[in-house]
Each structure stands twice: as C-alpha cells, then as structure tokens.
Write a protein that holds these residues in place. Sequence first.
Motif, PDB file in Angstrom:
ATOM      1  N   TYR A 317       0.831  -1.207   0.000  1.00 54.61           N
ATOM      2  CA  TYR A 317       0.000   0.000   0.000  1.00 54.61           C
ATOM      3  C   TYR A 317       0.865   1.256   0.000  1.00 54.61           C
ATOM      4  O   TYR A 317       0.586   2.213  -0.732  1.00 54.61           O
ATOM      5  CB  TYR A 317      -0.914   0.005   1.221  1.00 54.61           C
ATOM      6  N   MET A 318       1.893   1.266   0.827  1.00 53.97           N
ATOM      7  CA  MET A 318       2.761   2.447   0.907  1.00 53.97           C
ATOM      8  C   MET A 318       3.458   2.699  -0.426  1.00 53.97           C
ATOM      9  O   MET A 318       3.583   3.843  -0.871  1.00 53.97           O
ATOM     10  CB  MET A 318       3.800   2.257   2.021  1.00 53.97           C
ATOM     11  N   LEU A 319       3.934   1.629  -1.062  1.00 54.02           N
ATOM     12  CA  LEU A 319       4.581   1.784  -2.364  1.00 54.02           C
ATOM     13  C   LEU A 319       3.591   2.269  -3.413  1.00 54.02           C
ATOM     14  O   LEU A 319       3.883   3.176  -4.203  1.00 54.02           O
ATOM     15  CB  LEU A 319       5.185   0.442  -2.805  1.00 54.02           C
ATOM     16  N   LYS A 362       2.942  -8.371  -5.960  1.00 53.05           N
ATOM     17  CA  LYS A 362       1.602  -7.809  -6.089  1.00 53.05           C
ATOM     18  C   LYS A 362       1.641  -6.441  -6.779  1.00 53.05           C
ATOM     19  O   LYS A 362       0.744  -6.097  -7.564  1.00 53.05           O
ATOM     20  CB  LYS A 362       0.949  -7.691  -4.718  1.00 53.05           C
ATOM     21  N   LEU A 363       2.669  -5.687  -6.494  1.00 47.95           N
ATOM     22  CA  LEU A 363       2.795  -4.357  -7.103  1.00 47.95           C
ATOM     23  C   LEU A 363       2.996  -4.468  -8.610  1.00 47.95           C
ATOM     24  O   LEU A 363       2.457  -3.667  -9.387  1.00 47.95           O
ATOM     25  CB  LEU A 363       3.967  -3.613  -6.467  1.00 47.95           C
ATOM     26  N   SER A 364       3.780  -5.476  -9.037  1.00 52.68           N
ATOM     27  CA  SER A 364       4.026  -5.643 -10.472  1.00 52.68           C
ATOM     28  C   SER A 364       2.745  -6.025 -11.216  1.00 52.68           C
ATOM     29  O   SER A 364       2.608  -5.738 -12.411  1.00 52.68           O
ATOM     30  CB  SER A 364       5.094  -6.711 -10.699  1.00 52.68           C
ATOM     31  N   SER A 369       4.778  -0.787 -15.181  1.00 56.30           N
ATOM     32  CA  SER A 369       6.142  -0.238 -15.116  1.00 56.30           C
ATOM     33  C   SER A 369       7.005  -0.948 -14.076  1.00 56.30           C
ATOM     34  O   SER A 369       8.219  -0.720 -14.016  1.00 56.30           O
ATOM     35  CB  SER A 369       6.085   1.258 -14.780  1.00 56.30           C
ATOM     36  N   VAL A 370       6.400  -1.786 -13.240  1.00 52.18           N
ATOM     37  CA  VAL A 370       7.153  -2.494 -12.201  1.00 52.18           C
ATOM     38  C   VAL A 370       7.358  -3.940 -12.630  1.00 52.18           C
ATOM     39  O   VAL A 370       6.401  -4.698 -12.770  1.00 52.18           O
ATOM     40  CB  VAL A 370       6.417  -2.459 -10.842  1.00 52.18           C
TER      41      VAL A 370
END
Length: 525
Positions: A317-319, A362-364, A369-370
């Motif tokens: 979440y922070m990222l 999960k972010l990717s 872009s990740v």
Amino acid sequence: MYKVLVVDDEPAIRQGLLKIVDWGTLGFCVVGDVSNGRKAVDLHQELSPELIVIDIRMPRMDGLQAIREIRKTDGDCQFLILSGYADFAYAKQAIAMNVSGYVLKPIDVEELREELLRIRAKLDQLSGRAKLSEFHADALREELILKLIAADPADAQELESELVTLTSFAGRSKQILLVEAEGNSHAGPAYLESVKKKWLDAAEKENLGYGFQTGPYIGFLLKEDLNGPDTKSEWDRLLQDSCGPQLGFTAAAGRIVNELADIRQSYEGALALLKNRFLLAEGQIHIVTEPDLRQYATEPNNHAPPNLEALATKLLYMLDLGRREGVAETLDEAGRALAAYDSSETAIKSGLTKVLSVALSKLSALHQSVNIQDYAPLLAELNQHTHYDRVMSAAHSQLAELAGRLGVNGSLPVVKQVMDFIQRHYYENLKLETMAEMYNYNKGYFGRIFKQHTGDSFHTFLDKVRIQQASRLLKEGHKVYEVSELVGYPNVGYFHSKFKKYVGASPSSIKGAPPKAETYSLETS
C-alpha cells in the motif's frame, strides 16, 4: 608471539590443528593455513613466520621441496613435519635440512604440544630473549588473561594475584573489548592477520590496553574503560585507521568491573553482544549497557511470530501510494518485529525477503512499469550483507526510489489519492483505519474529510466501487459466486444484499445482460 603457518592438503587436518592446540598459551599465533608447498613458499615470503607446521606428501609441491625453497632465503625458520609415513628416508632428508621436529599422524596432542614447547624454547634462544624478557612477560600476561576469562570463580583470586604484577593499572576500573575483523572478497587470511597485528601493536604502542586472541576475536583488557575522557574515540580511531578499504570490524565491550578477578563477567557480556553481530552496526564499538541493544543481546523471547502477509500488504500500500516515509516506516516495523521474534541473521533476512517479494510481486501486477525481475538483485544483495543496518539501508534506498516513481499523484489531495487507490485495491480487505494510518490521520477525522469530499462514507464508496466492478464481471459471463469473491465479498449472501441495495436487482438477473444505464454513480462533488 611467534607466527605459525600450517600446511596440509587435508582441510580437516588443518582445521583440527587450529582447534586442538591452544596456540596462544604456547606463545604462538597461527597467521595462515594453506594446502600445498607452493602456497607455503609464497605465504612465507609475505608473512615471514617463525614456525611452519608442514605435511610431507602434498600436490603441486611436497613438504620437503617447500622446505628446500624456503631454506634458500631463510635459515632461521623452524619446521615441524607432520606425516602419516614412518619412512626413515623422509626423516634423513628432513634432518639434513635442519628440521626441528617430526610428528607422525594420527597426531598425539600431548606429543605435539611438547614439540611446540621445545621449538618455542629454541626460538627464544635464537632470538636472544631471556626467560623474563618482554616477550615472555607479554605471553605470560596473555596466558593469564585467557585463563582468567575462562576460570571458575574459585580460581580467579589466585590468577588475579599472578596477573596484577604484569599490569600497570591497579585500582582502576577494568573492561574487556572484543573486536572481530570482517574482510570483503578481496581480503585474504594474510591480510586479516596483518590488520589484527596492527591492532595489537597500536594498542601496545599507545598504551591503551593489553591484547590477546580468543577464537576469531582480538581482545583487549583496557587500561582505561570506555567511559573515560576521549577513550572511546581513541579506540574508534585506532581500529578504523588499521583497517583500510578491504576490511571492516565489529567491536563490543562488556560491562565495567573493579577487580581483575571479575573480568570474566565483562568478557562474557562482550561475547554475548558479538553473538548477535548481525544486529550491530559495522565499524563501531558497542557497549553492553546501551539500551537499544539489550533486547537483542538476550535469549529468544516469547513474542508471537510476525504477520509477514500483513507487513507485505502494508508495504504494498505504501509503495502504491508513493509514500516514501511510509515505506521506510513499514520496513523498520518489519525489521523490529522480525528481530523481536528471532534475532538470528537467517531469520531476519528470510523474513524481510518474503515481505519484499510478496509486496513487489503484487505491485508488479498493478503497475506495468514495475517488473519483479528488476528487483531480484536487491533481494540477492540483502542476503549478502552481514549487518542489519546495511540490509535495511539497501532496502530503504531502492524502495524509496520506487515509491517516488509511483507517487506521481502525490500532489493530489489525500482523499483523491485514496479514491484512486480504492479503484486499484477494491477486492482487498480495505479499512478506514488502515487508510487513515497510511497518512498519519486520526480515523474519525479522516472519515469526516472523506465524506465531505465524496459525499459518501469510506465503506459506502468502497461498496459502490465493488458493485460497479461486479456488474462488469457479471456481464462478462462470470458466475455469481465467482464475482462475489473477485470483488471482495467472501459471503455470497452478503454480496446479494449489497448488490440489490445499489443496483435494485439481484446479481443473477443481470448476468450476461447487455450494458444498461447504471442506477448509481461514483462521481464526486
């Protein structure tokens, strides 16, 4: 102390020799161990040992060939031959080269000890040192310090009476400092030993303490405790100046005692700290009384295992929100939780690696872009560092950069950032208090400003987003129970009631139906 080089092609024998012999007590210091005669010749040129303990049969260059080479330039070096072959021919050749002793394998420890004592006496004679020379005083003092830190309390007084005559700080407080040298991939054993010797020589030259070697550590019985004026800074300088670019160190000091008989207590405190070396910052002297280290210098406690999934979610979440400060705080929170449960290097690295892997994976999935593969070097780097602060610094640096790159909406009002966040994470178990915590807001206050901006409470807004996504999925042909799960409602009955509340019909009634005007809106005022 006399320098010793151990040469044998069997690693088990080399390591065994380092362990079964109390070299320091006998007046020797092992400065290196190698596997063949060629390496022995090269290391002799570099270190100039007074004694070489050497095997006969080895690859590349055997022991007798190595002795011949070394004898061309050094007539004083002593050689103690180890061999599993009771062959008189070898003995005759060895005698011709002025070898000091010949010990057969398997090695008898007492026989080896007697040979070493005899060779030390010969070395003393060759160097012209009398029995009460400075060397012997240093060796005896080191021997007494080592005995005292290992002695039973009942024997301490007698050892103290012997040691006090060899020290010059009667009446002053005493403290033990232990230092562990840490080389990088370019620093070999010889370099490590040279730095250790620099520490010992510098401490003696500057009259700061009496040195000794115990296991992998260089120890000092300090002449002034580290609370003295400028004493700690003097030791910091001494240790750092001797290291060079290829070497670091970790140092720990035990508590201050008033009697030599009690230095074992100071030694054990320093040793306990160094057993948690991973948690100690490199290149600093740590003292056992420092409050921030106490929790890490104790046995494992009864803390509950950290919730790695929850920590990974929070980091995600922070990222995703581009919250650099929040990323740093979450990493620190994860580190503290892991260390409180199990402060071992393996456990902390493993836990942090899992938290980062889950969050980045999960972010990717959320951001094209990740690429998770771009962060494989970071995960590998975390496991290469030997100190906690270096691990955290590497993670902070790269994740702060990532958060900054993703936080393109950072200039938008907080509520708008949260609205966008909900659109990406609607299927997760989102809570008002979680979002408020992300921005360091009070839950009640954040709830009020969210409603003022959107016209809906946080949970109503979340429900609307979920139902909007549910309608899309139903029209694409997904089953009702699948859609319920996909949009964040594990209970199908609850999903039915929510859907009917906002759409005015049951989910099954519009499944697969053509698009029609929605009966609710996510537009905000």
